[in-house]
Design a protein around this motif. Sequence first.
Motif, PDB file in Angstrom:
ATOM      1  N   THR A 143     -24.653   7.099 -12.674  1.00  9.12           N
ATOM      2  CA  THR A 143     -23.198   7.214 -12.736  1.00  9.12           C
ATOM      3  C   THR A 143     -22.760   8.611 -12.309  1.00  9.12           C
ATOM      4  O   THR A 143     -21.814   8.764 -11.533  1.00  9.12           O
ATOM      5  CB  THR A 143     -22.696   6.907 -14.158  1.00  9.12           C
ATOM      6  OG1 THR A 143     -23.140   5.602 -14.533  1.00  9.12           O
ATOM      7  CG2 THR A 143     -21.191   6.972 -14.242  1.00  9.12           C
TER       8      THR A 143
ATOM      9  N   GLN B  18     -25.215   1.660 -19.106  1.00 13.00           N
ATOM     10  CA  GLN B  18     -25.309   2.940 -19.819  1.00 13.00           C
ATOM     11  C   GLN B  18     -26.218   3.925 -19.071  1.00 13.00           C
ATOM     12  O   GLN B  18     -26.804   4.817 -19.668  1.00 13.00           O
ATOM     13  CB  GLN B  18     -25.815   2.736 -21.254  1.00 13.00           C
ATOM     14  CG  GLN B  18     -24.922   1.870 -22.113  1.00 13.00           C
ATOM     15  CD  GLN B  18     -23.566   2.514 -22.371  1.00 13.00           C
ATOM     16  OE1 GLN B  18     -23.508   3.634 -22.833  1.00 13.00           O
ATOM     17  NE2 GLN B  18     -22.505   1.796 -22.069  1.00 13.00           N
ATOM     18  N   ASN B  19     -26.316   3.780 -17.756  1.00 11.43           N
ATOM     19  CA  ASN B  19     -27.140   4.643 -16.921  1.00 11.43           C
ATOM     20  C   ASN B  19     -26.311   5.865 -16.510  1.00 11.43           C
ATOM     21  O   ASN B  19     -25.616   5.847 -15.501  1.00 11.43           O
ATOM     22  CB  ASN B  19     -27.632   3.875 -15.692  1.00 11.43           C
ATOM     23  CG  ASN B  19     -28.590   4.683 -14.839  1.00 11.43           C
ATOM     24  OD1 ASN B  19     -28.670   5.903 -14.954  1.00 11.43           O
ATOM     25  ND2 ASN B  19     -29.313   3.983 -13.980  1.00 11.43           N
ATOM     26  N   SER B  20     -26.397   6.925 -17.292  1.00 12.70           N
ATOM     27  CA  SER B  20     -25.575   8.100 -17.024  1.00 12.70           C
ATOM     28  C   SER B  20     -26.026   8.851 -15.776  1.00 12.70           C
ATOM     29  O   SER B  20     -25.206   9.429 -15.075  1.00 12.70           O
ATOM     30  CB  SER B  20     -25.569   9.037 -18.234  1.00 12.70           C
ATOM     31  OG  SER B  20     -26.863   9.494 -18.514  1.00 12.70           O
TER      32      SER B  20
ATOM     33  N   TYR C 282     -19.992  -0.639 -14.137  1.00 10.63           N
ATOM     34  CA  TYR C 282     -21.428  -0.383 -14.036  1.00 10.63           C
ATOM     35  C   TYR C 282     -21.919   0.428 -15.236  1.00 10.63           C
ATOM     36  O   TYR C 282     -22.925   0.081 -15.851  1.00 10.63           O
ATOM     37  CB  TYR C 282     -21.751   0.361 -12.735  1.00 10.63           C
ATOM     38  CG  TYR C 282     -23.181   0.818 -12.667  1.00 10.63           C
ATOM     39  CD1 TYR C 282     -24.195  -0.082 -12.365  1.00 10.63           C
ATOM     40  CD2 TYR C 282     -23.527   2.133 -12.941  1.00 10.63           C
ATOM     41  CE1 TYR C 282     -25.518   0.319 -12.330  1.00 10.63           C
ATOM     42  CE2 TYR C 282     -24.849   2.542 -12.906  1.00 10.63           C
ATOM     43  CZ  TYR C 282     -25.832   1.634 -12.598  1.00 10.63           C
ATOM     44  OH  TYR C 282     -27.144   2.036 -12.573  1.00 10.63           O
ATOM     45  N   TYR C 283     -21.198   1.486 -15.574  1.00  9.75           N
ATOM     46  CA  TYR C 283     -21.640   2.308 -16.701  1.00  9.75           C
ATOM     47  C   TYR C 283     -21.581   1.532 -18.019  1.00  9.75           C
ATOM     48  O   TYR C 283     -22.485   1.631 -18.845  1.00  9.75           O
ATOM     49  CB  TYR C 283     -20.831   3.600 -16.821  1.00  9.75           C
ATOM     50  CG  TYR C 283     -21.317   4.424 -17.988  1.00  9.75           C
ATOM     51  CD1 TYR C 283     -22.533   5.095 -17.914  1.00  9.75           C
ATOM     52  CD2 TYR C 283     -20.607   4.476 -19.180  1.00  9.75           C
ATOM     53  CE1 TYR C 283     -23.027   5.792 -18.993  1.00  9.75           C
ATOM     54  CE2 TYR C 283     -21.092   5.180 -20.268  1.00  9.75           C
ATOM     55  CZ  TYR C 283     -22.297   5.843 -20.171  1.00  9.75           C
ATOM     56  OH  TYR C 283     -22.794   6.524 -21.249  1.00  9.75           O
TER      57      TYR C 283
ATOM     58  N   LEU D 299     -19.311  11.492 -20.605  1.00 13.17           N
ATOM     59  CA  LEU D 299     -20.725  11.657 -20.256  1.00 13.17           C
ATOM     60  C   LEU D 299     -21.249  13.040 -20.624  1.00 13.17           C
ATOM     61  O   LEU D 299     -22.327  13.178 -21.196  1.00 13.17           O
ATOM     62  CB  LEU D 299     -20.943  11.399 -18.762  1.00 13.17           C
ATOM     63  CG  LEU D 299     -20.813   9.955 -18.299  1.00 13.17           C
ATOM     64  CD1 LEU D 299     -20.893   9.877 -16.784  1.00 13.17           C
ATOM     65  CD2 LEU D 299     -21.877   9.091 -18.935  1.00 13.17           C
TER      66      LEU D 299
END
Length: 130
Positions: free
Chosen positions: A36, A31-33, A26-27, A65
């Motif tokens: 996540t 790239q949705n920190s 998923y990350y 992250l």
Amino acid sequence: MNEPLLTHNQVFSLKPETLEKRIMEYYQETQNSSLTIKYLVALRVRFKLGAQEFAHILEDLVRYLFMNTKATRTMKRFFYYFKDYFDAPEWKRLTLRVFPLRNFGEKVVSVARSLMSFVRPENTTEPDKP
């Protein structure tokens, strides 16, 4: 409407290997920190509830992250849940990076207090010495 990656039942019932794989994929795709980190916090809760196999789950992703991405509101909110993922010097450096204004404010207050301790108030009088 966007479907969530994992439901709350999945977060608290799937095996660690499955969760690691899904969250990493998923990350890498989004790239949705922020989301996540929210999933990682849920896994920290699962660890604190007694699932020892979640002690340092996705350690490399957590370190990446916090050390290499822009500090988001979510990151700041859940920052202290991941303290055991870093050693002391890294944690100090990371705190300065995530909370630069807070650290600046604490430094200003510290300097001001030290300067005020050198200044003696004018209205105080010393007792007469016999």
